[in-house]
Design a protein around this motif. Sequence first.
Motif, mmCIF file in Angstrom:
data_model
loop_
_atom_site.group_PDB
_atom_site.id
_atom_site.type_symbol
_atom_site.label_atom_id
_atom_site.label_comp_id
_atom_site.label_asym_id
_atom_site.label_seq_id
_atom_site.Cartn_x
_atom_site.Cartn_y
_atom_site.Cartn_z
ATOM 1 N N THR A 84 3.188 39.322 59.634
ATOM 2 C CA THR A 84 2.419 39.753 58.459
ATOM 3 C C THR A 84 1.049 40.287 58.866
ATOM 4 N N GLU A 110 0.925 44.199 59.688
ATOM 5 C CA GLU A 110 1.051 45.213 58.638
ATOM 6 C C GLU A 110 -0.151 46.147 58.603
ATOM 7 N N SER A 126 0.479 48.871 61.263
ATOM 8 C CA SER A 126 1.469 49.877 60.858
ATOM 9 C C SER A 126 0.968 50.691 59.678
ATOM 10 N N ASP A 127 0.138 50.077 58.838
ATOM 11 C CA ASP A 127 -0.443 50.819 57.718
ATOM 12 C C ASP A 127 -1.338 51.952 58.233
ATOM 13 N N CYS A 156 7.494 51.428 56.289
ATOM 14 C CA CYS A 156 6.869 50.761 57.438
ATOM 15 C C CYS A 156 7.685 49.540 57.850
ATOM 16 N N GLN A 205 7.870 46.309 60.801
ATOM 17 C CA GLN A 205 7.277 45.549 61.897
ATOM 18 C C GLN A 205 8.402 44.691 62.465
ATOM 19 N N ARG A 246 10.322 42.923 59.472
ATOM 20 C CA ARG A 246 9.822 43.005 58.096
ATOM 21 C C ARG A 246 9.708 44.470 57.699
ATOM 22 N N THR A 296 8.268 47.310 54.539
ATOM 23 C CA THR A 296 7.498 47.622 53.339
ATOM 24 C C THR A 296 7.899 49.003 52.850
ATOM 25 N N SER A 301 5.675 43.523 51.877
ATOM 26 C CA SER A 301 6.669 43.448 52.947
ATOM 27 C C SER A 301 7.658 42.328 52.671
#
Length: 934
Positions: free
Chosen positions: A76, A79, A82-83, A103, A105, A112, A114, A123
Motif C-alpha cells: 500500500t 501506490e 506507481s501514481d 496501476c 503493485q 494490488r 487500482t 487499490s
Amino acid sequence: MPPTPEEKAREEIDRLLIQAGWLVCDLKEANIHAGRGVAIREFPLKPGHGEADYLLYVDGQAAGVVEAKPAGYTLTGVEIQSDKYKHGLPDTLPAWSRPLPFCYQSTGVETRFTNELDPNPRSRPVFSFHRPETLAAWLTDEGDREIGIASEPSSIYRSTYRARLRQMPTLHEEGLWPAQITAIANLEKSLADNRPRSLVQMATGSGKTFTAVSFIYRQLKFANAKRVLFLVDRANLGRQTFKEFQQYDSPVNTFKFTDEYIVQHLQGTTIDTTARVCICTIQRLYSILRGEELPEELDEQSAEGVESLFKEPQPVVYNPAVPPETFDLIITDECHRSIYNLWRQVLEYFDSFLVGLTATPSKQTFGFFNQNLVMEYPHEQAVADGVNVNYDVYRIRTRITQGGSTVEAGHYVDRRERETRAVRWERLDEDLAYEAKQLDRDVVAVDQIRTVIKTFRDKVLTEIFPQRQWVPKTLIFAKDDSHAEDIVKIVREEFGKGNDFCQKITYRTTGAKPEDLIAAFRTSPMPRIAVTVDMIATGTDIKPLEIVFFMRTVKSRSFFEQMKGRGVRVINKDDLLAVTPDAIAKDHFVIVDAVGVCEEDKTDSRPLEKKPTVSLEKLLQAVALGNAESETISSLAGRFARLEKKLPPEATAEIAKLAGKGLKEITADLIAAIDPEQQIEQARRQFATDDPTVEQVKQAATQLVREAVKPLCNPRVREKILELHARADQLIDTVSADEVIEAGFDAEALEKAKGLVQSFEQFIEEHKDEITALQILYSRPYHQRLRYDEIKSLAEMIEKPPYLWRIDRLWDAYAALETSRVKGAGTRRLWTDIVSLVRFALHQDPVLEPFAEHVHERFAVWLAKQEEGGMTFSDEQRRWLEMIRDHVVANLSIERDDFAYVPFSQEGGIGKVYQLFGEELWPMLEELNEVLAA
C-alpha cells in the motif's frame, strides 16, 4: 551469482503477466502491436517521473503501469510511486487517457490493483494481472453501451461496474417481504460503498434465495454486471436454485429471469461465456480451476464433507480459461460451511465482490466477511413476522438409547455384511456389551429402533398432532444409509403401510432420482415419511414438513440449526391441504428428539477432529485427489491392516491382481512412507548426501508417499477395496428388548405454552375497555348483541404482529396445560371459537370447548324446554331450526336479512320460514340469538 530478491520478483511477475496473456519484452525489443497486451520492462518516463518497472500497452496505446517490489514488501505504501508513474508517460506517446488508468503493485507473491476509472479509486488485492482484453473492454465503454448509457467527456466513471453501483434505481418492492427489501437495499449500499465482502444472515425459510435472485437481477439489469457466480454447497441445491431463477418474474417487464438472461447450471468443466449467471458447487469450481475432473458423487455431497478430507489443500493456480476477472460478483450460499481452507482460495481467486448468505453464521464467518453484516434477520424475528413458524420439542427416550445393552453368551445373534446386507447366524461365546454410541454403526438393536418408531406411531396422532387422521409430513434423520434402510423397513411395518408411505432419500437411492423423490415428498400426499442422512439437511425447501425427527446426534451448532430449519418454512393453507388433507394450517412444527440431540453441547463448526472418524471411502477419495498428509496415510494404513486380517486369501489375491501388490504390501509401503527414518534414508539416496536438509527430506517424503499411494490412484483398486470392506460385519442384536423411559413434550414446550397463555390473558386485561368484543364478553349477564364483525376484528388483531396468536395455537397451548378441561385440540378452528377462548380465559366457562359444541348444547336445552312447554315442531320446522343453529355457530347471530343467503335461499328464504313459523318467528329469533351465543 544467485539472483537478488528484486530479480526473483521480476521473474515471477514476468510469469504472471505471460500467463495472463501479456507479451513481455525489454524496451529495445518492443513492438506495441505484437499482441493485444504488451508489457515493456524498465520504461523511461518524463523527467522527474523515474522509470516504470513495466509499462502496459493495450491495443497499441499505453494503459497502465506495474511497480515491482521484492517478496515481503508491503504494497500500500508503493501506490504513491506507481501514481507518479501513471502521470509520467511522454506526451508524444499514444495513451488511452492521461494519467494512465490502471496501476499495479506486485511482489510476484502479492499483487494490488487500482482502477482510476472507478469513483474514489482504491487499490484491491488481485490473484494475478487482468488479461489485456479485460482492460480493453473497460477502456472502450463497453459496459455503458450495453445498457444504453451515453458517456460524457466530463464523467468517464459510468464505464465501470463500481461506478454503476452508485446509480441504482429505486427498488420495486412488490412481492418482497420487508426483510428481503431491507437485505437488498443494504447489500446495494455495501457494494456502492465498495465494501469487498458482505454478509447476509437470514433465518432458514425467510427467502434468502429469492432475495439473492432479486438482487442479482438488479445487478444485471441496472449495474450491467458482466457475470455473476452463485455458489452452492451441493448439486441438489444447485438444481433448486436454478428453478428459482426459472420462476422469477421481472418486476420491470413481462419476462422470466431465464428468458431475459442466460443462466447456466454448471455440471461439466466449461463455463458458458454467454451466460450472465453461473450456478455451481464450490467443489466443481475448484476442480475446474485445478484442471481436474470431479467425480459426480463429490458434486452431490456437501462441500464441507469434501473439504474435510484435506488438511493442507492443493493450491489453486491460474487458469487462463477461467481468469480471475470472470465474475464481477459471487454469491456463496450456506457460506457458514464452505468458505474455509480448501474453498477459501477458490473465492479469493476471483477479482469480484463477495456476498455470503447464511442462516447460522459462526465467528469464522463474521471474520471472513470483515464483520460486514449488512442484514441480520434471526429465526425469532422471522417467527414474529410470520415468515417462519416456531417449534415444539417432543422427546422419546428408551433404555437402550440411553445406555446400550448386553447380549449374554450362548445367545444367537445375526452378523450382517454392511454393503450386501447378507445375514448369517452366530452363537456368542462370551457376553457382548455395547454402548449407546455404537448403535446403528457397529451394532443394530432392532428393538431399539422398533420401540422408538412404535412410540412415535402411537403418539403422533394423539399427542403430537392430536385429532389428525393423516400423519404429518415427517423427515427422519438417520446415521447412515444402512440405518436409514432399517428405519424405513420398521416404519412401514409398524404403521402397517406400503412402500409409498415411507421412502428413503439418500445418495444411494436408486430407481428414481433423489430430486424426483424430494419433489414428490414436497408436493404429493405420498410419501408421508422420508428418511435421509444429510441429503435434505440444508437448503432443501419442503414447506409442508411438520415433523423433523432426529434418530442421529449432531455436534455442530450450525448444522443442527440447518437441519432443524427444514421445518420452519411457512406454507399457504391450500398448498398444505393439497398434501395433508386434514391439516388446519401450519403454525408450528415439532422436533421429535429420540437421541437427546436438543440437549447436547454443540460447537460452532463441524471439523473432523481425527481421521478415524472419516469413512474409508472418503479417505480413498482424498488420496485419489492428491492428499498426502501423514494423518490420512496413517489412518489408511490402519484400516488396511485391520481389513487384511479379516479377508480370505482369495480376496487379497483379487486386490493383488488389480494393484500389482497385495493389501499387506500396500499397507507396509504406506507405513514406510510416513516413517521419519525411512524419509531421511530416501533423502540421502535421492540427493546423494549424508546430511540432507529439511527441504530435501520433505521432498523425499513426498516422493515416498506418491509411490506408496500409486496403486490406490487406480479407481478399480479403490472399488475393490471398498467392496471387500463392505463385507465386514455389523452385529444385529435381536435379543435385547427395549422399553420407553419417557415420551412427551419437554418442559421448554410447556413453558412456551404457559407464556403464550399468560400473554393472551394479559392482552385481554389490558384491552378490555377499548375493544368492543372484549367489552361485551366481559359483561355478565348478556346485555348487548355480539357481532360477527367484532369478533373477526379481534381475531385478526391477535393474529397480526406483534402478537401472532392464531386461534388454534392458543387453543393447543391451553390443551397442553389443562388437558382435562380442553376439548377439540388440534381440530379446525372457526372465527367464532375466539368467543370460547376469551370466556375460558376470563374463567366464565369451566371448560374450553369449540363454539359449535357450546351452541349445540344450548340449542338442545332450548329445544327441550320448548317441548316441555307444550310446543311441538314438525320435521320441516326442526330442519329449519337446525339451519338457524348452524348459522349462529359460524356467524354468532341470525338476522332477518340472512334468510336471503345460502343455505336459506335455496330452501325458499324469508317467505318459507315465515310460512312455517308465522309471527312467532321474530321473537323466537331474538330468543335464539340470546340463548345460543350467550
